[in-house]
Design a protein around this motif. Structure first.
Motif, short mmCIF file in Angstrom:
data_model
loop_
_atom_site.label_atom_id
_atom_site.label_comp_id
_atom_site.label_asym_id
_atom_site.label_seq_id
_atom_site.Cartn_x
_atom_site.Cartn_y
_atom_site.Cartn_z
N VAL A 114 1.08 -1.43 0.31
CA VAL A 114 0.74 -0.03 0.17
C VAL A 114 0.87 1.08 0.20
O VAL A 114 1.66 1.79 0.82
N ARG A 115 0.76 2.29 -0.74
CA ARG A 115 1.94 3.11 -1.33
C ARG A 115 1.00 3.87 -0.52
O ARG A 115 1.78 5.53 -0.25
N THR A 116 -0.43 4.69 -0.40
CA THR A 116 -0.78 5.80 -0.54
C THR A 116 -2.09 5.28 0.09
O THR A 116 -3.43 4.88 -1.03
N ALA A 117 -2.97 5.97 1.20
CA ALA A 117 -3.98 5.46 1.89
C ALA A 117 -3.73 7.02 2.74
O ALA A 117 -3.36 7.12 3.57
N TYR A 118 -5.68 6.78 3.26
CA TYR A 118 -5.66 7.61 4.62
C TYR A 118 -6.23 6.92 5.49
O TYR A 118 -7.06 5.82 5.04
N GLN A 119 -6.49 7.49 6.32
CA GLN A 119 -7.48 6.37 7.68
C GLN A 119 -7.20 7.32 8.86
O GLN A 119 -7.07 8.10 8.84
N HIS A 120 -8.76 6.61 9.54
CA HIS A 120 -9.91 7.71 10.24
C HIS A 120 -9.40 6.51 11.07
O HIS A 120 -10.21 5.68 11.39
N THR A 121 -9.45 6.44 12.52
CA THR A 121 -9.67 5.16 13.55
C THR A 121 -10.26 6.10 14.73
O THR A 121 -10.07 7.67 15.13
N MET B 63 -12.37 1.77 12.46
CA MET B 63 -11.59 2.16 11.41
C MET B 63 -12.19 2.58 10.48
O MET B 63 -13.23 1.57 9.69
N LEU B 64 -11.96 3.47 9.43
CA LEU B 64 -12.13 4.09 7.87
C LEU B 64 -10.84 3.75 7.01
O LEU B 64 -9.81 4.92 7.30
N MET B 65 -10.31 3.13 6.34
CA MET B 65 -9.23 2.95 5.08
C MET B 65 -9.96 3.49 3.88
O MET B 65 -10.89 3.21 3.21
N ARG B 66 -8.90 5.27 2.87
CA ARG B 66 -9.50 5.14 1.27
C ARG B 66 -7.64 4.87 1.12
O ARG B 66 -7.02 5.53 1.09
N TYR B 67 -7.71 3.51 0.77
CA TYR B 67 -6.73 2.68 -0.15
C TYR B 67 -7.07 3.52 -1.55
O TYR B 67 -7.42 3.38 -2.69
N GLU B 68 -5.51 4.68 -2.12
CA GLU B 68 -5.75 5.19 -3.21
C GLU B 68 -4.81 4.18 -4.11
O GLU B 68 -4.66 3.99 -4.97
N ASP B 69 -3.43 3.95 -3.99
CA ASP B 69 -2.19 3.39 -4.93
C ASP B 69 -2.31 2.22 -4.17
O ASP B 69 -0.96 2.45 -2.85
N ALA C 243 1.59 -10.30 9.91
CA ALA C 243 1.93 -8.93 10.27
C ALA C 243 2.25 -8.39 9.12
O ALA C 243 1.95 -8.18 7.55
N GLY C 244 1.77 -6.74 9.09
CA GLY C 244 1.46 -5.72 8.37
C GLY C 244 2.84 -4.75 9.43
O GLY C 244 2.92 -4.19 10.27
N GLU C 245 3.59 -4.07 7.95
CA GLU C 245 4.89 -3.25 8.49
C GLU C 245 4.15 -1.62 7.98
O GLU C 245 3.40 -1.51 6.67
N MET C 246 4.08 -0.83 8.68
CA MET C 246 3.04 0.57 8.69
C MET C 246 3.81 1.64 9.18
O MET C 246 4.87 1.69 9.60
N LEU C 247 3.85 2.71 7.61
CA LEU C 247 5.02 4.03 8.10
C LEU C 247 3.15 4.99 8.07
O LEU C 247 2.50 5.20 7.16
N LEU C 248 3.26 5.56 9.26
CA LEU C 248 2.42 6.32 8.52
C LEU C 248 3.08 8.31 8.84
O LEU C 248 3.83 8.35 9.37
N ASN D 161 -1.15 10.03 5.57
CA ASN D 161 -1.12 8.96 4.64
C ASN D 161 0.08 7.56 5.75
O ASN D 161 0.00 7.59 6.41
N VAL D 162 -0.74 6.23 4.51
CA VAL D 162 -0.54 5.53 5.26
C VAL D 162 0.18 4.35 4.64
O VAL D 162 -0.41 3.82 3.51
N ASP D 163 1.59 4.24 4.35
CA ASP D 163 2.65 2.73 3.78
C ASP D 163 2.85 2.08 4.40
O ASP D 163 3.52 1.97 5.87
#
Length: 246
Positions: A23-30, A64-70, A188-193, A233-235
């Motif tokens: 996931v290269r580009t996304a935004y989130q609200h939690t 949470m809501l995620m919008r996945y863009e790229d 398992a996921g790696e995340m950079l906010l 953004n969430v990478d």
């Protein structure tokens, strides 16, 4: 049943996905809520997992809501109801320290695109279902999730306070758990906010008439959130699921 743990590629709807998925580009609200642990446990009893208990019979639930863009899975909206649970190897852990090793059990996961639905269910065992999303942007961010013509949940977020990037610049590793067809899976996921904002409370929840809403109401929602947050953004990367039981 296919063991996806060892597969480096998966074919979904004639498209080959090579792991890990990016996931290269996304935004989130939690929004994080403190709920009754027994009520949360009843909701996820079917999974065989145990909620992480802290305080006096309390547990954490994250909406949470995620919008996945790229992403490798395309563009889509995704809503999640996540319950913090103990790793299967330490089912009875409790207290604030146990929260540090807790993972998120994915109980609800509606999406609005068929490709990510098939990928999520096939590769990771996520309980994805098709839904319609109405999103409102402005000073307050809001959304509605409707499934089969019934509204499940609506949320309205007030803006949070920006968090200095020094506190959010490191990659975080998060485990999620899913249960489908008698199998518990761990991913398992790696995340950079980046562009992170937090605030105490800061969210209004309204429930509809879909069965998902009844489950949320059984947790005591709507109520004041412990904390709400957003990320511009969430990478993220996440690989194959590890099969815990079958």
């Amino acid at each position: 049943m296919t063991d996806h743990t060892l597969s480096s590629q998966h074919t979904i709807a004639d498209t080959v996905l090579t792991m890990p998925v990016r996931v290269r580009t996304a935004y989130q609200h939690t929004a994080m809520f403190v709920v009754d642990a027994d009520a949360a446990q009843r909701m996820i009893d079917y999974s065989g997992l145990r909620v992480c208990r802290f305080g006096k019979g309390r547990a954490l639930v994250v909406l949470m809501l995620m919008r996945y863009e790229d992403t490798d899975l395309g563009q889509y909206y995704e809503y999640g109801t996540n319950v913090m649970v103990n790793p299967p190897e330490t089912p009875q852990a409790s207290g604030l320290r146990a929260l540090q090793s807790a993972g998120a059990f994915v109980h609800h996961l509606p999406v609005d695109q068929s490709f990510t639905l098939e990928a999520g269910r096939t590769i990771w065992g996520y309980p994805k279902v098709m839904a319609d999303f109405t999103v409102r942007k402005g000073r307050r961010f809001g959304f509605d999730v409707t499934i089969d013509g019934q509204r499940a949940v609506s949320m309205e977020f007030s803006p949070g306070l920006p968090v200095p990037s020094a506190f959010t610049s490191g990659r975080q590793v998060h485990n999620t758990y899913s249960y489908m067809d008698g199998v518990i899976r761990e991913t398992a996921g790696e995340m950079l906010l980046s562009g992170v904002r937090y605030r105490p409370g800061g969210v209004e929840v309204r429930l509809g008439d879909h069965p998902y809403a009844a489950e949320l109401a059984a947790l005591g929602l709507p109520k004041r959130a412990l904390m709400s947050s957003s990320a511009a953004n969430v990478d993220m990367t996440f690989g194959n699921a590890r099969l815990i039981s079958q």
